[in-house]
Structures are given as structure tokens and as C-alpha cells.
Design an enzyme around this catalytic site. Structure first.
Site, mmCIF file in Angstrom:
data_model
loop_
_atom_site.group_PDB
_atom_site.id
_atom_site.type_symbol
_atom_site.label_atom_id
_atom_site.label_comp_id
_atom_site.label_asym_id
_atom_site.label_seq_id
_atom_site.Cartn_x
_atom_site.Cartn_y
_atom_site.Cartn_z
ATOM 1 N N ASP A 60 34.328 3.459 -14.917
ATOM 2 C CA ASP A 60 33.267 4.346 -15.416
ATOM 3 C C ASP A 60 33.873 5.547 -16.123
ATOM 4 O OD1 ASP A 60 31.623 2.594 -14.243
ATOM 5 O OD2 ASP A 60 30.805 3.965 -12.710
ATOM 6 N N GLU A 81 36.758 5.762 -17.684
ATOM 7 C CA GLU A 81 37.265 5.387 -19.020
ATOM 8 C C GLU A 81 36.101 5.244 -20.003
ATOM 9 O OE1 GLU A 81 41.092 2.546 -18.563
ATOM 10 O OE2 GLU A 81 39.422 2.096 -17.216
ATOM 11 N N GLU A 128 12.399 -23.738 -17.799
ATOM 12 C CA GLU A 128 12.919 -22.380 -17.550
ATOM 13 C C GLU A 128 12.096 -21.697 -16.474
ATOM 14 O OE1 GLU A 128 12.315 -20.371 -21.261
ATOM 15 O OE2 GLU A 128 13.654 -21.716 -22.343
ATOM 16 N N LYS A 187 9.544 -18.956 -15.291
ATOM 17 C CA LYS A 187 8.503 -18.134 -15.913
ATOM 18 C C LYS A 187 8.609 -16.755 -15.274
ATOM 19 C CE LYS A 187 3.719 -18.170 -17.364
ATOM 20 N NZ LYS A 187 3.337 -16.824 -16.999
ATOM 21 N N ASP A 190 7.907 -12.999 -14.430
ATOM 22 C CA ASP A 190 6.672 -12.232 -14.343
ATOM 23 C C ASP A 190 6.912 -10.808 -14.844
ATOM 24 O OD1 ASP A 190 4.085 -11.763 -13.814
ATOM 25 O OD2 ASP A 190 4.274 -11.706 -11.633
ATOM 26 N N ARG A 220 3.251 -7.710 -26.867
ATOM 27 C CA ARG A 220 2.512 -8.888 -27.306
ATOM 28 C C ARG A 220 1.113 -8.517 -27.803
ATOM 29 N NH1 ARG A 220 -1.082 -12.395 -25.108
ATOM 30 N NH2 ARG A 220 -1.049 -14.464 -26.020
ATOM 31 N N GLU A 268 11.165 -11.474 -22.135
ATOM 32 C CA GLU A 268 10.376 -10.831 -21.095
ATOM 33 C C GLU A 268 11.102 -9.602 -20.583
ATOM 34 O OE1 GLU A 268 7.745 -12.610 -20.958
ATOM 35 O OE2 GLU A 268 6.664 -11.944 -19.183
ATOM 36 N N TYR A 301 15.155 -10.811 -20.128
ATOM 37 C CA TYR A 301 15.717 -12.104 -20.517
ATOM 38 C C TYR A 301 15.016 -12.532 -21.798
ATOM 39 C CZ TYR A 301 18.187 -12.908 -16.122
ATOM 40 O OH TYR A 301 19.049 -12.824 -15.071
ATOM 41 N N LYS A 349 9.339 -26.768 -21.987
ATOM 42 C CA LYS A 349 9.271 -26.746 -23.454
ATOM 43 C C LYS A 349 9.910 -28.001 -24.027
ATOM 44 C CE LYS A 349 9.772 -21.755 -23.355
ATOM 45 N NZ LYS A 349 10.603 -20.576 -23.599
ATOM 46 N N LYS A 371 2.421 -23.299 -12.720
ATOM 47 C CA LYS A 371 2.284 -22.111 -11.866
ATOM 48 C C LYS A 371 2.570 -22.453 -10.403
ATOM 49 C CE LYS A 371 0.162 -18.729 -13.155
ATOM 50 N NZ LYS A 371 0.266 -17.451 -13.825
ATOM 51 N N CYS A 419 -16.125 7.580 13.497
ATOM 52 C CA CYS A 419 -15.152 7.645 12.401
ATOM 53 C C CYS A 419 -13.772 7.927 13.001
ATOM 54 C CB CYS A 419 -15.533 8.750 11.423
ATOM 55 S SG CYS A 419 -14.227 9.075 10.220
ATOM 56 N N CYS A 442 -12.866 11.801 11.518
ATOM 57 C CA CYS A 442 -13.606 13.018 11.857
ATOM 58 C C CYS A 442 -14.511 12.836 13.080
ATOM 59 C CB CYS A 442 -14.411 13.494 10.656
ATOM 60 S SG CYS A 442 -15.769 12.391 10.254
ATOM 61 N N CYS A 485 -19.003 6.179 7.538
ATOM 62 C CA CYS A 485 -18.934 7.530 8.075
ATOM 63 C C CYS A 485 -19.750 8.363 7.100
ATOM 64 C CB CYS A 485 -17.483 8.019 8.102
ATOM 65 S SG CYS A 485 -17.359 9.807 8.284
ATOM 66 N N CYS A 529 -15.556 14.644 5.631
ATOM 67 C CA CYS A 529 -14.473 13.927 6.322
ATOM 68 C C CYS A 529 -13.242 13.944 5.397
ATOM 69 C CB CYS A 529 -14.935 12.493 6.570
ATOM 70 S SG CYS A 529 -13.654 11.405 7.165
HETATM 71 S S1 IVH Z 1 7.563 -19.058 -23.836
HETATM 72 C C1 IVH Z 1 4.626 -20.212 -26.893
HETATM 73 N N1 IVH Z 1 9.142 -18.777 -21.778
HETATM 74 O O1 IVH Z 1 4.559 -16.153 -20.059
HETATM 75 C C2 IVH Z 1 5.668 -19.804 -25.982
HETATM 76 N N2 IVH Z 1 7.172 -17.448 -21.860
HETATM 77 O O2 IVH Z 1 1.594 -17.309 -20.855
HETATM 78 C C3 IVH Z 1 5.283 -18.649 -25.166
HETATM 79 N N3 IVH Z 1 6.904 -15.923 -19.986
HETATM 80 O O3 IVH Z 1 3.431 -14.521 -22.939
HETATM 81 C C4 IVH Z 1 6.338 -17.990 -24.471
HETATM 82 N N4 IVH Z 1 8.754 -16.484 -18.922
HETATM 83 O O4 IVH Z 1 5.211 -13.374 -21.552
HETATM 84 C C5 IVH Z 1 8.011 -18.381 -22.371
HETATM 85 N N5 IVH Z 1 10.633 -18.631 -20.020
HETATM 86 C C6 IVH Z 1 9.522 -18.227 -20.611
HETATM 87 C C7 IVH Z 1 8.684 -17.234 -20.051
HETATM 88 C C8 IVH Z 1 7.511 -16.876 -20.711
HETATM 89 C C9 IVH Z 1 7.682 -15.701 -18.921
HETATM 90 C C10 IVH Z 1 5.613 -15.257 -20.254
HETATM 91 C C11 IVH Z 1 5.451 -14.741 -21.654
HETATM 92 C C12 IVH Z 1 4.231 -15.403 -22.215
HETATM 93 C C13 IVH Z 1 3.548 -15.897 -20.987
HETATM 94 C C14 IVH Z 1 2.860 -17.202 -21.314
#
Ligand code: IVH
Length: 681
Positions: free
Chosen positions: A33, A35, A114, A116, A118, A137, A178, A228, A293, A317, A411, A414, A429, A434
Site C-alpha cells: 500500500d 508503494e 451464468e 444472475k 442481484d 437501465r 451488474e 461483474y 444464454k 429463478k 400497550c 404506554c 393502542c 404513545c
Molecule cells: S443478461 C438480454 N446476465 O438481470 C440480456 N443479466 O432481467 C439481459 N442480471 O436487467 C441481461 N445477472 O440486470 C444478464 N449474468 C447476467 C445477469 C443479468 C444479473 C440482471 C440484469 C438484467 C436482469 C434481467
């Protein structure tokens, strides 16, 4: 000829960027750190002495000094689509079948699976290798420009790692991915916010999205955003597959999640989805599914997209997460309206990445129905951002001698005797003084969906109420007079108090419907408040409208009407309203809001919303429709003009079909909305 100093600056820029990359993207630093700091400071010093050599991609330029007043709208060159969801194997088989049907017979199909993630999706534009803009988006077509905030993220390169040996041109490219927060970082941030009395974020996703919309990049840089990337759009560069894209993104200096798999059959896709699901709890960030995909970009092109989502990709999901734990105690909590609700205090367990120690039990009915008791072993569940709930009791493990829960008589705060009207599940209550109710009312008033006063969260409200700086929400607008006292409160200090006072001032601009929601009339949620605001147009009219007249308003039933009248018959409430009026809050619908809306598709028509929408919540969509003169009702009748059906629309869709009522998709609705909104601009 470039000067010696210019050359040194360039070299330092490249060196510091390289070390940023090693540290933040690869997590594999090769210098200490100290350096690193020495190099960084040298670069800063030379740039300060020779500002003509500062470039946009210099690592010293990540954090700008200017505040963003307004996030500019940007139109995505290529729409940012969303994904259709699948929930089981059958739906995945269907997806595979449709893919194969659209392609030539016997064509081989490869899938990339991949995580997904959040988080919040972002689109990055690089021109000639340098980060140009970053955008949210938004609705998929138009997003908001958040470049200054995204520039602060060291996991995102300001300049692509592109060298001459690469055969790609990369003149004008788009990278999508994301932005998220690691669970630990999110929890730490929330703890800090709690200490400062600020409102807590519900989950890492909300905190990332909230951070990206902060006005000051100097604050954003302190927030631990991570990312990512998973999409590369590089016209003319002839990349062949999604896998190649991912590998190339990696080479260009982006973070790409290493957990992806290539599959040649839908059976192996399913296997990977299950494997990813089992990995979920060990990850230090949240994923809510897998994304499948089609690998070949040529096949993706053939498959194309329907409305809002591509045919070549789908989301799988995961199920809501469940865990076992024990109920240590059942306590009763007083809400802002005086409703006293049961909460289970749990043996702390890790669920969906965070430690859960409380779960709502809703009401006495729920307790009776599930026969929930203290000491019970239970299954709790948490999906998305909802509060964890008790799904079931493990009766076989119930201890002997456990007792049924009894409704409280007084309550818990109070000690006023509680009121339970016949036919109602809630206990109330009825003492407006309160202290829990006072706090609850102020919290609701300041909350995001109401006056949205950033910085005024639960802990700070507790302090303010205990020290009597706040007795009602109307006092919020008098806090500025107490600035000198407030800054002496431990842990607060001048800067946070000034920010808070600024946020309070800013909240005065909120429209009437938000103010009406904020004042906390029982049964008047955001939707009802909007409805009332648009039909009566001012608080004075509302105060003087009889119960009989109120029930004539669409969707306003007797209990709402009674509650509204009751609220305004209370002297304290009227006084508060007068004080808020004097402070300058909006108690009338804005003139321009009434007049500006021209005759349009929605005017005078009646709509019902059902199913899950993508772009807006149903609440938000309703807000737009009503603002544009449409009427919303909750059930289908022959008076309904249109049913707007999102995903998983159920009985209402069937009923609409039976009655021959026109059905609109979310996209149809968005198209009509856009027509009016664009004209308005
Ligand atoms: S692909 C058309 N890859 O999920 C392709 N989306 O409902 C759309 N998300 O809006 C995106 N991980 O925000 C893709 N590995 C991933 C993802 C990903 C999370 C989110 C993204 C997108 C939503 C899709």
C-alpha cells in the site's frame, strides 16, 4: 515531442492503473500500500504542477468535485432488454425447445449458464478505449447518466487494456453488467448508517442502486460498489460467441464472474442451475438465479427478441430461501397508527446472506392459524427484499407444556388498554401520545415513499424524540432553529446535521399526494393518497368533504372514508397540518399538474392492473395512469376498458377474456405512456 514530465505522467498513469487493476479486479496486488500511495501522490503532484497533462483516464480523476443536480436522461443505442423468468425444469425444457424450433434442423446449440447477480444493471460506453458514459437501465430504452459516480469505481477501467496486437478496433463499444455490493460491505454500511441514525437499506441491491444515484461522487467513492460485466457490444469486431465476449471483457480489464459453464444440452444446463443454487449460500454476494444464454452470436441474431426480452436467453429463478430456527420470544410492536403487531424474536440464523433475528407474525389470526408458540422450531423464509416470515411450525419438535399465545391487553409501551374492534384482526393502542406511535409517525413521514428525507432514519428519530426535539412530524421543519444544539449530539456533527437540514428543506417540494400519504391517515396508503389527491385536489376540500361524498370516489370504501374523517376531527392533526402549511409544504395539487395533461389514450378510461410488471411496480404504473386521467379499479367488471396484464396474470386475465375486455401487455401500456410523456416534455 513530449516533454520529460509529460512522459513521466503518462508512465505513472499507466503504472497506477495497472496496480489498481491488480488490486481491485484481480485481487492480486504486487506492491505494498505504501508503494502504491507513493506512486499515486507523485502522479497527483506532477499533475497539479502541470495541469495541461491531465487526461480523463488518469486514476487521479476518478472522483470529480461537482455535484450532480439532475441525472440526465440518455437513450440506449440498443435497448437494454430484460429476461423472461423460468421457475422449473419444464419451463427450461420449453425454452430449449423454442430455441431449437427457431433454428435450422439439427443445428447444434451451446448454452452459457451464468449467475444472475442481484444488483443494478449498468451500461458503459467506451470511445476509442476511454470510458465515455455510464447509464442505468431505466426503462430499457432510456436510462439515466451516472458517469461521475461510476468513474469512482476502481473495478471499472477508465481506459481499456487494449494493445496493438489485438485485432479488434473497439472504436465505440458498449459493455453491460451488474453493479452490486458484497453482503459484508452492505451490512457494514447499514451498521454505520444505523449509528448515524440514517435510514437503512433493505438489501444490497437497493443500497447499490441508491448509491449510484447519489449526487456527490466524493460520497460514492466511499461506498463499496462492486461489479461483474457480462455483455460486450462491439460492432464490426466479429466476435463469434458469448464465451469469446466474456473472455475478451476479461482481457480488456473488466471483472467477469468466473462461475460460468458451457453446456451442450438442456439437461446439463439444469444440472448447472441446481449446482449454482447449492452454491448460493457460500457466496459473499447475492444471486437470485441463473441466466442461460445461447452461446453463438449468429444464433442469437437469428433468434432475436420478443417485446422486452431476447429469445436467446432466459433466467432461472431460485426458490425463496428457507432455514430452520427457534422462536425465543414473541413480542408486540406498536406501529405508527397504534396497531400492535406480533413479532417473533428468533435464535439468530444466516439466511440469504444476512443474519435474521426477527420475523413478522402479522396478527393474532396468523398466530392462531399456524398455532405459533414461543419456543417453537420454525421454518422461516425470505425472498427478495421482503421481511422474513414464519412459513411453518415443526409441530413434532414442540416442547411439552408450551402455551398458546394470548393477545395483549395493554400497550407494551404506554400501558393504555388496547382496543380491538369486532371483525378486525388488529389490536390498537389509542393513545396518540404513545412514544412508539410518535416515532412511527415521524419515521413514516420521512420514509422513502413519503417525504423521503435522506438521513432521517429510525435511530436519529429515536434520539430526537427522546430529547424532545421532535414531538410531531411538523417539528421536523423547525429543527433548523435548533442547529446549534443538534450539532452537539454525539456522533452527529456539523456536516451530517447540515445535510439533514438540506434534505428537510428539499422535501418541501414533494407533491400533494406524497404529503397526504406522509401525514399517516390510517388506511391511506400511497395509492389511496394519490386517488384522494387527484379527486379532491386540496387538503381544505378533503377536510370539508363528507363521508358520503368520500365513498363516491372510486375505490374509497367506508372504512377509509371513516378513517379520513376521524383523522381530521382530531385537533392535534389539524394543528400539525397548519404548521406544515406554514412551513411551505404542498397541500394542493400543483396547478400545472392539473392542467398540463392533455387528452390522451388514458383519459377517462378505466383500467385494471394485474400480474408482475417489469418496468414499474403496479403502484407506479397506477400513478402514471391516474396522473394522465385514467381510472384504476381493483376488479374487472363490464365497466373496465382495459386489463393491463404483466407476468403470471391469473384469474383477472381469464375474467377479462370471458367478458371480452381488451387486454394490454406492459409494453402496450409503456408505448401509450411514452406517447403522452414525450409530448409533455
Ligand atoms: S443478461 C438480454 N446476465 O438481470 C440480456 N443479466 O432481467 C439481459 N442480471 O436487467 C441481461 N445477472 O440486470 C444478464 N449474468 C447476467 C445477469 C443479468 C444479473 C440482471 C440484469 C438484467 C436482469 C434481467
Amino acid at each position: 515531442m513530449s516533454s520529460k514530465v509529460e512522459k513521466e505522467i503518462k508512465l505513472l498513469r499507466e503504472t497506477v492503473s495497472k496496480h489498481d487493476y491488480r488490486y481491485h479486479v484481480l485481487a492480486d496486488p504486487i506492491i505494498s500500500d505504501l508503494e502504491y500511495d507513493t506512486l499515486f501522490k507523485r502522479l497527483e503532484k506532477l499533475e497539479a504542477e502541470n495541469p495541461e497533462f491531465i487526461t480523463k483516464d488518469s486514476p487521479t480523476q476518478r472522483v470529480g468535485q461537482d455535484l450532480t443536480k439532475e441525472f440526465k436522461q440518455v437513450r440506449h443505442k440498443i435497448p437494454m432488454l430484460s429476461l423472461a423468468n423460468t421457475y422449473n425444469e419444464k419451463e427450461l425444457f420449453d425454452f430449449d425447445r423454442k430455441v431449437r424450433e427457431a433454428l435450422a434442423d439439427n443445428e447444434k446449440v451451446e448454452y452459457i449458464v451464468e449467475f444472475k447477480i442481484d444488483g443494478a444493471s449498468v451500461s458503459l460506453n467506451y470511445i476509442n478505449g476511454v470510458l465515455n458514459t455510464a447509464a442505468t437501465r431505466g426503462d430499457g430504452t432510456v436510462g439515466e447518466e451516472i458517469t461521475t459516480n461510476v468513474r469512482t469505481m476502481k473495478t471499472i477501467p477508465l481506459r481499456l487494456h487494449h494493445n496493438k496486437s489485438m485485432r479488434y478496433k473497439l472504436i465505440d463499444i458498449e459493455v453491460r453488467g451488474e453493479i452490486f455490493m458484497n453482503i459484508k460491505d452492505f451490512e457494514k454500511l447499514n451498521k454505520e448508517r444505523e449509528k448515524k441514525g440514517e435510514r437503512l437499506f433493505a438489501n444490497p441491491r437497493n443500497s447499490s442502486a441508491g448509491t449510484l444515484k447519489m449526487q456527490d461522487p466524493r460520497e460514492v467513492v466511499k461506498r463499496p460498489l462492486n461489479n461483474y460485466t457480462y455483455t460486450l457490444i462491439s460492432p464490426g469486431d466479429n466476435l463469434k460467441s458469448h464465451e469469446e465476449n466474456l473472455e475478451f471483457l476479461n482481457k480488456l480489464g473488466f471483472k467477469v464472474n468466473p462461475n460460468y459453464a458451457k453446456c451442450t444440452s438442456i439437461e446439463s444446463v439444469i444440472e448447472i442451475c441446481r449446482k449454482f443454487e447449492s452454491m448460493r449460500d457460500e457466496l459473499d454476494y447475492e444471486i437470485d438465479g441463473a441466466v442461460i444464454k445461447v452461446n453463438s452470436l449468429a444464433q442469437q441474431e437469428i433468434l432475436g427478441s420478443i417485446a422486452k426480452s431476447p429469445r436467446w436467453a432466459v433466467a432461472f429463478k431460485f426458490k425463496a430461501k428457507q432455514v430452520f430456527t427457534k422462536i425465543n420470544k414473541i413480542v408486540w410492536q406498536v406501529g405508527r397508527t397504534g396497531a400492535v403487531t406480533p413479532v417473533a424474536e428468533l435464535e439468530p440464523v444466516l439466511l440469504a446472506g444476512s443474519t435474521i433475528s426477527r420475523a413478522t407474525l402479522h396478527n393474532m389470526d396468523e398466530i392462531r392459524r399456524k398455532d405459533i408458540r414461543e419456543g417453537d422450531k420454525v421454518v422461516i423464509e425470505k425472498g427478495g427484499d421482503v421481511i422474513p416470515k414464519v412459513v411453518a411450525v415443526i409441530l413434532s419438535e414442540r416442547k411439552k407444556g408450551s402455551k398458546k399465545v394470548r393477545a395483549p391487553q395493554k400497550c407494551p409501551v404506554c400501558k393504555t388498554p388496547l382496543y380491538n374492534s369486532e371483525g378486525e384482526v388488529a389490536y390498537y393502542c389509542e393513545n396518540p401520545e404513545c412514544s412508539e406511535q410518535i416515532k412511527g409517525r415521524i419515521e413514516h413521514f420521512a420514509s422513502r415513499g413519503a417525504m423521503d428525507i435522506e438521513g432521517l432514519g429510525e435511530a436519529l428519530i429515536d434520539i430526537f424524540v427522546e430529547r424532545k426535539f421532535l414531538i410531531s412530524y411538523a417539528d421536523i421543519y423547525h429543527l433548523y432553529k435548533m442547529r446549534e444544539k443538534l450539532v452537539t449530539i454525539e456522533r452527529l456533527g456539523e456536516k451530517s446535521i447540515d445535510n439533514l437540514l438540506k434534505a428537510i428543506e428539499e422535501s418541501k417540494k414533494k407533491h400533494f399526494e406524497k404529503v397526504l400519504f406522509a401525514i399517516g391517515i390510517r388506511y391511506v396508503g400511497a395509492g389511496v393518497a394519490r386517488k384522494l389527491a387527484y379527486s379532491v385536489k386540496s387538503i381544505d376540500i378533503l377536510i370539508n368533504t363528507s363521508e358520503e361524498k368520500l365513498v363516491e370516489i372510486e375505490d374509497i370504501g367506508e372504512s377509509i372514508a371513516r378513517s379520513v374523517k376521524q383523522f381530521f376531527s382530531n385537533r392535534m392533526n389539524l394543528e400539525n397540518i397548519e404548521r406544515l402549511k406554514a412551513a411551505g409544504l404542498n397541500f394542493k395539487l400543483k396547478e400545472e399538474k392539473i392542467q398540463q395533461v392533455k387528452e390522451n389514450f388514458f383519459s377517462g378510461k378505466t383500467f385494471v392492473l394485474t400480474g408482475k410488471l417489469q418496468k414499474y411496480t403496479r403502484e407506479e404504473a397506477g400513478e402514471h395512469i391516474e396522473r394522465l386521467g385514467g381510472k384504476l379499479t381493483s376488479s374487472i367488471s363490464k365497466n373496465t376498458n382495459y386489463l393491463i396484464a404483466g407476468e403470471k396474470a391469473g384469474s383477472k386475465l381469464n375474467k377479462a377474456k370471458d367478458l371480452g375486455i381488451d387486454v394490454l401487455t406492459e409494453n402496450d401500456m409503456l408505448k401509450y405512456l411514452k406517447e403522452v410523456i414525450e409530448e409533455e416534455v
